[in-house]
Scaffold this motif. Structure first.
Motif, short mmCIF file in Angstrom:
data_model
loop_
_atom_site.label_atom_id
_atom_site.label_comp_id
_atom_site.label_asym_id
_atom_site.label_seq_id
_atom_site.Cartn_x
_atom_site.Cartn_y
_atom_site.Cartn_z
N ASP A 199 0.83 -1.21 0.00
CA ASP A 199 0.00 0.00 0.00
C ASP A 199 0.87 1.26 0.00
O ASP A 199 0.61 2.20 -0.75
N LYS A 247 1.96 6.83 -6.69
CA LYS A 247 0.90 7.74 -7.12
C LYS A 247 1.23 9.20 -6.75
O LYS A 247 0.92 10.13 -7.50
N LEU A 307 1.36 -5.25 -6.40
CA LEU A 307 0.01 -5.20 -6.97
C LEU A 307 -0.86 -6.35 -6.48
O LEU A 307 -2.07 -6.20 -6.36
N THR A 346 -1.52 -5.16 -2.46
CA THR A 346 -2.08 -3.86 -2.08
C THR A 346 -3.61 -3.88 -1.94
O THR A 346 -4.30 -4.65 -2.60
N HIS A 347 -4.08 -3.01 -1.07
CA HIS A 347 -5.52 -2.75 -0.92
C HIS A 347 -5.95 -1.57 -1.80
O HIS A 347 -7.12 -1.32 -1.97
N LEU A 348 -4.97 -0.84 -2.31
CA LEU A 348 -5.25 0.38 -3.07
C LEU A 348 -5.44 0.07 -4.55
O LEU A 348 -4.97 -0.94 -5.06
N SER A 349 -6.09 1.00 -5.23
CA SER A 349 -6.30 0.89 -6.67
C SER A 349 -5.20 1.67 -7.37
O SER A 349 -4.69 2.66 -6.84
N GLU A 350 -4.87 1.25 -8.55
CA GLU A 350 -3.82 1.93 -9.30
C GLU A 350 -4.40 2.95 -10.29
O GLU A 350 -3.70 3.43 -11.16
N THR A 351 -5.65 3.29 -10.12
CA THR A 351 -6.29 4.22 -11.04
C THR A 351 -5.69 5.62 -10.92
O THR A 351 -5.11 5.99 -9.91
N GLN A 407 -7.60 12.02 -4.70
CA GLN A 407 -7.21 10.61 -4.83
C GLN A 407 -6.20 10.21 -3.76
O GLN A 407 -6.34 9.16 -3.12
N ASP A 445 -6.49 7.48 -0.47
CA ASP A 445 -5.54 6.40 -0.22
C ASP A 445 -4.95 6.49 1.19
O ASP A 445 -4.81 5.47 1.87
N SER A 450 -7.56 5.25 3.54
CA SER A 450 -7.68 3.79 3.46
C SER A 450 -6.56 3.12 4.26
O SER A 450 -6.80 2.15 5.00
#
Length: 157
Positions: A25, A32, A85, A88-93, A106, A110, A113
């Motif tokens: 994460d 990011k 990847l 992780t609990h996070l999105s890569e958007t 964004q 994160d 979260s």
């Protein structure tokens, strides 16, 4: 060699796995934030470019200390993008725009979260897994994320 620190091997493995998820994460958030630093545009470019640099520098230190904590517990830290990847609990958007407010929203989500994940594990590490050191460590880490989130949130007022 397994550390003899008063925590059984099953508990050490559980803590190391949980910290590996946290490391993933943190690394995704670091990446990011670095992207925001590189790509932010708009009339506040220079200030936000520097702001995101301060944030990713803090995150770089966090990534290092989480990995070192895993090693202190006798386990190996994940270190590939594939592993991160998967863990992780996070999105890569990415945000649709490269403006500072889109990145800030964004990144704030994160951080929040990660704080929730940390908060959920503080007592688990201490009570269930008998690892007061990691419990204390992530309490401090949570406070760091709270301050970083506050700095992001203040831009949205």
């Amino acid at each position: 060699m397994q550390p003899k620190i008063g925590i059984n091997s099953e508990h050490l493995a559980a803590v190391a796995h949980s910290l590996s998820q946290l490391l993933a994460d943190e690394f995704v958030l670091y990446t990011k934030t670095k992207k925001a630093h590189w790509n932010v545009e708009g009339p506040d470019f220079y200030n936000k470019h520097l702001f995101f640099e301060q944030q990713y520098t803090q995150l770089d230190d966090i990534v290092d200390t989480v990995a070192e904590r895993i090693r202190m517990l006798g386990h190996y830290a994940p270190g590939t993008l594939k592993e991160y990847l998967e863990l992780t609990h996070l999105s890569e958007t990415s945000p649709e725009k490269n403006d500072s407010l889109s990145y800030i929203r964004q990144l704030l989500a994160d951080h929040e979260s990660i704080m929730i994940h940390l908060r959920e594990n503080i007592n688990r590490y201490a009570a269930t897994l008998k690892d007061l050191g990691t419990s204390d460590y992530i309490t401090g880490l949570m406070e760091t994320h709270e301050k970083m989130a506050w700095m992001l949130r203040a831009h949205l007022k």
